[in-house]
Design a protein around this motif. Sequence first.
Motif, PDB file in Angstrom:
ATOM      1  N   LEU A  22       2.206   7.673  -5.471  1.00  0.00           N
ATOM      2  CA  LEU A  22       0.826   8.164  -5.330  1.00  0.00           C
ATOM      3  C   LEU A  22       0.822   9.642  -4.930  1.00  0.00           C
ATOM      4  CD1 LEU A  22      -0.884   5.121  -3.589  1.00  0.00           C
ATOM      5  CD2 LEU A  22      -1.467   6.051  -5.838  1.00  0.00           C
ATOM      6  N   LYS A  23       1.725   9.991  -3.996  1.00  0.00           N
ATOM      7  CA  LYS A  23       1.792  11.401  -3.587  1.00  0.00           C
ATOM      8  C   LYS A  23       2.182  12.277  -4.770  1.00  0.00           C
ATOM      9  CE  LYS A  23       3.790  10.380   0.735  1.00  0.00           C
ATOM     10  NZ  LYS A  23       4.866  10.660   1.659  1.00  0.00           N
ATOM     11  N   ARG A  24       3.096  11.757  -5.590  1.00  0.00           N
ATOM     12  CA  ARG A  24       3.574  12.548  -6.731  1.00  0.00           C
ATOM     13  C   ARG A  24       2.516  12.736  -7.809  1.00  0.00           C
ATOM     14  NH1 ARG A  24       9.495  10.114  -7.994  1.00  0.00           N
ATOM     15  NH2 ARG A  24      10.309  10.280  -5.897  1.00  0.00           N
ATOM     16  N   THR A  25       1.470  11.901  -7.808  1.00  0.00           N
ATOM     17  CA  THR A  25       0.409  12.098  -8.807  1.00  0.00           C
ATOM     18  C   THR A  25      -0.351  13.405  -8.538  1.00  0.00           C
ATOM     19  OG1 THR A  25      -1.316  10.942  -7.544  1.00  0.00           O
ATOM     20  CG2 THR A  25       0.017   9.595  -9.051  1.00  0.00           C
ATOM     21  N   LYS A  26      -0.303  13.853  -7.291  1.00  0.00           N
ATOM     22  CA  LYS A  26      -0.979  15.088  -6.856  1.00  0.00           C
ATOM     23  C   LYS A  26      -2.484  15.063  -7.140  1.00  0.00           C
ATOM     24  CE  LYS A  26       2.968  18.058  -6.840  1.00  0.00           C
ATOM     25  NZ  LYS A  26       4.034  18.479  -7.661  1.00  0.00           N
ATOM     26  N   LEU A  27      -3.049  13.857  -7.195  1.00  0.00           N
ATOM     27  CA  LEU A  27      -4.491  13.757  -7.457  1.00  0.00           C
ATOM     28  C   LEU A  27      -5.305  13.780  -6.166  1.00  0.00           C
ATOM     29  CD1 LEU A  27      -4.557  11.088 -10.321  1.00  0.00           C
ATOM     30  CD2 LEU A  27      -5.068  13.520 -10.500  1.00  0.00           C
ATOM     31  N   ALA A  28      -4.623  13.623  -5.044  1.00  0.00           N
ATOM     32  CA  ALA A  28      -5.336  13.615  -3.759  1.00  0.00           C
ATOM     33  C   ALA A  28      -4.343  13.847  -2.624  1.00  0.00           C
ATOM     34  CB  ALA A  28      -6.036  12.266  -3.570  1.00  0.00           C
ATOM     35  N   ASP A  29      -4.895  14.165  -1.445  1.00  0.00           N
ATOM     36  CA  ASP A  29      -4.068  14.194  -0.235  1.00  0.00           C
ATOM     37  C   ASP A  29      -4.191  12.818   0.406  1.00  0.00           C
ATOM     38  OD1 ASP A  29      -3.283  16.833  -0.455  1.00  0.00           O
ATOM     39  OD2 ASP A  29      -5.156  17.534   0.447  1.00  0.00           O
ATOM     40  N   PHE A  30      -3.089  12.081   0.362  1.00  0.00           N
ATOM     41  CA  PHE A  30      -3.158  10.686   0.800  1.00  0.00           C
ATOM     42  C   PHE A  30      -2.805  10.505   2.270  1.00  0.00           C
ATOM     43  CE2 PHE A  30      -2.652  10.057  -3.759  1.00  0.00           C
ATOM     44  CZ  PHE A  30      -3.527   9.008  -3.991  1.00  0.00           C
ATOM     45  N   THR A  31      -3.512   9.594   2.908  1.00  0.00           N
ATOM     46  CA  THR A  31      -3.017   9.011   4.157  1.00  0.00           C
ATOM     47  C   THR A  31      -2.962   7.501   3.909  1.00  0.00           C
ATOM     48  OG1 THR A  31      -5.270   8.934   5.019  1.00  0.00           O
ATOM     49  CG2 THR A  31      -3.897  10.764   5.743  1.00  0.00           C
ATOM     50  N   PHE A  32      -1.958   6.843   4.497  1.00  0.00           N
ATOM     51  CA  PHE A  32      -1.722   5.444   4.148  1.00  0.00           C
ATOM     52  C   PHE A  32      -1.812   4.508   5.344  1.00  0.00           C
ATOM     53  CE2 PHE A  32       0.807   7.900   1.026  1.00  0.00           C
ATOM     54  CZ  PHE A  32       0.198   7.455  -0.147  1.00  0.00           C
ATOM     55  N   THR A  33      -2.333   3.327   5.069  1.00  0.00           N
ATOM     56  CA  THR A  33      -2.207   2.194   5.984  1.00  0.00           C
ATOM     57  C   THR A  33      -1.403   1.155   5.219  1.00  0.00           C
ATOM     58  OG1 THR A  33      -4.375   2.646   6.946  1.00  0.00           O
ATOM     59  CG2 THR A  33      -3.468   0.444   7.302  1.00  0.00           C
ATOM     60  N   GLU A  34      -0.390   0.577   5.871  1.00  0.00           N
ATOM     61  CA  GLU A  34       0.452  -0.409   5.196  1.00  0.00           C
ATOM     62  C   GLU A  34       0.174  -1.812   5.718  1.00  0.00           C
ATOM     63  OE1 GLU A  34       4.676   0.657   4.808  1.00  0.00           O
ATOM     64  OE2 GLU A  34       4.129   2.567   5.725  1.00  0.00           O
ATOM     65  N   ALA A  35       0.230  -2.787   4.816  1.00  0.00           N
ATOM     66  CA  ALA A  35       0.103  -4.194   5.218  1.00  0.00           C
ATOM     67  C   ALA A  35       1.122  -5.020   4.448  1.00  0.00           C
ATOM     68  CB  ALA A  35      -1.313  -4.697   4.943  1.00  0.00           C
ATOM     69  N   THR A  36       1.611  -6.094   5.095  1.00  0.00           N
ATOM     70  CA  THR A  36       2.725  -6.847   4.512  1.00  0.00           C
ATOM     71  C   THR A  36       2.296  -8.057   3.676  1.00  0.00           C
ATOM     72  OG1 THR A  36       2.887  -8.092   6.560  1.00  0.00           O
ATOM     73  CG2 THR A  36       4.335  -6.182   6.338  1.00  0.00           C
ATOM     74  N   ASP A  37       1.033  -8.432   3.757  1.00  0.00           N
ATOM     75  CA  ASP A  37       0.504  -9.502   2.898  1.00  0.00           C
ATOM     76  C   ASP A  37      -1.031  -9.474   2.993  1.00  0.00           C
ATOM     77  OD1 ASP A  37      -0.355 -11.115   5.163  1.00  0.00           O
ATOM     78  OD2 ASP A  37       1.742 -11.655   5.432  1.00  0.00           O
ATOM     79  N   GLY A  38      -1.678 -10.395   2.267  1.00  0.00           N
ATOM     80  CA  GLY A  38      -3.136 -10.372   2.224  1.00  0.00           C
ATOM     81  C   GLY A  38      -3.778 -10.577   3.590  1.00  0.00           C
ATOM     82  N   ALA A  39      -3.191 -11.477   4.389  1.00  0.00           N
ATOM     83  CA  ALA A  39      -3.760 -11.752   5.719  1.00  0.00           C
ATOM     84  C   ALA A  39      -3.631 -10.521   6.612  1.00  0.00           C
ATOM     85  CB  ALA A  39      -3.043 -12.953   6.340  1.00  0.00           C
ATOM     86  N   ASP A  40      -2.465  -9.894   6.570  1.00  0.00           N
ATOM     87  CA  ASP A  40      -2.240  -8.673   7.356  1.00  0.00           C
ATOM     88  C   ASP A  40      -3.200  -7.565   6.893  1.00  0.00           C
ATOM     89  OD1 ASP A  40      -0.923  -6.988   9.184  1.00  0.00           O
ATOM     90  OD2 ASP A  40       0.470  -6.260   7.651  1.00  0.00           O
ATOM     91  N   ALA A  41      -3.422  -7.516   5.578  1.00  0.00           N
ATOM     92  CA  ALA A  41      -4.321  -6.488   5.021  1.00  0.00           C
ATOM     93  C   ALA A  41      -5.762  -6.701   5.496  1.00  0.00           C
ATOM     94  CB  ALA A  41      -4.260  -6.517   3.498  1.00  0.00           C
ATOM     95  N   LEU A  42      -6.187  -7.971   5.540  1.00  0.00           N
ATOM     96  CA  LEU A  42      -7.557  -8.252   6.029  1.00  0.00           C
ATOM     97  C   LEU A  42      -7.697  -7.827   7.491  1.00  0.00           C
ATOM     98  CD1 LEU A  42      -8.472 -11.723   4.482  1.00  0.00           C
ATOM     99  CD2 LEU A  42      -9.370  -9.476   3.857  1.00  0.00           C
ATOM    100  N   ASP A  43      -6.631  -8.059   8.269  1.00  0.00           N
ATOM    101  CA  ASP A  43      -6.642  -7.639   9.679  1.00  0.00           C
ATOM    102  C   ASP A  43      -6.767  -6.129   9.808  1.00  0.00           C
ATOM    103  OD1 ASP A  43      -6.435 -10.149  10.685  1.00  0.00           O
ATOM    104  OD2 ASP A  43      -4.282 -10.089  11.047  1.00  0.00           O
ATOM    105  N   LYS A  44      -6.040  -5.414   8.931  1.00  0.00           N
ATOM    106  CA  LYS A  44      -5.982  -3.960   9.072  1.00  0.00           C
ATOM    107  C   LYS A  44      -7.093  -3.238   8.307  1.00  0.00           C
ATOM    108  CE  LYS A  44      -1.067  -3.756   9.996  1.00  0.00           C
ATOM    109  NZ  LYS A  44       0.294  -3.642   9.426  1.00  0.00           N
TER     110      LYS A  44
END
Lengths: 145, 162
Positions: A22-44
């Motif tokens: 995503l960073k290499r696409t240079k389409l935006a300045d990214f900041t990331f949140t990571e999640a390890t599965d769907g449940a973790d993603a809903l939490d975060k």
Amino acid sequence: MELRALVVDDSRVMRNMVMESLKRTKLADFTFTEATDGADALDKFNPDLIDIIFVDWNMPNMNGIDFVRTIRENKKIDHIPICMVTSEKTPDKIREALERAGANAYISKPFTVDALQRKLSELLQGMEEKKTKKSSGFFSRLAGN
Amino acid sequence: MSQTNTSASALLLCQREVKSAIHDTFGMFLGEAPTEIPTQKSEQSEEAILGMLSFSGEWDWSLTIGFSRSSAASFATLFAGFEIEFDSADMGDAIGEVANVLAGDIRAKLEAKGDECSFGLPSIIRGTTTQSSSPQGVDSTTLTYLFEDQPFWVELLIETDD
């Protein structure tokens, strides 16, 4: 342009690959949140802090497609674009994700930065159009149209 | 796979699609497709990492992809785009993802031929390679490939119809 992305994958290596690409696409300045599965993603997941979501399909606890369905069921947050990044590549799976679950884009692994750039570009264009529509609707209402 | 297939012909069909998927998928991120070489039983034991996946459909079968210490390091690094050390947790992650990506392509190729199947999450085994033999009631075949002069292998196991 700043873009806050939620990257959901049970593989840390794959999350890093997605974030680096995503960073290499240079389409935006990214900041990331990571999640390890769907449940973790809903939490975060906080709709005020996330602009776009990249999610794998096959994960333990809650898989990606159930995560997409859960997000799309909530009308308050269903405007956030979701891109599935997955090794699933049969036409049925792609239809299930895009037409039935409500994902906005679909990328099969392994992917190239170019492929990701094309999809992201389309998603960003869609986000812009939505914003324009929303603000023009607002100004139309102000003008009494 | 059609009902009339025997396990032997099903194994051949799986093998064909696995070869095609290795050519297409690995060729994409390695820059060129790995070269298949004759499989030889090694007398030497060496450290290895294996990624395993099971398929369910008309036939239940499994795929194991194996890398030696040296081939795993260069393969995983090319796959991920950043250096991955053999002893790191990321190595297991990367080989699992390699197996997963391969399985996705195999499934798509089988489904395009009318053979629907599903596959599970990958599991990873680390250890020292030893001579393996198939249990009774299982047919197997091993494919060996060279990538940058380093071998890796893919073993397919399928339950027999006996």
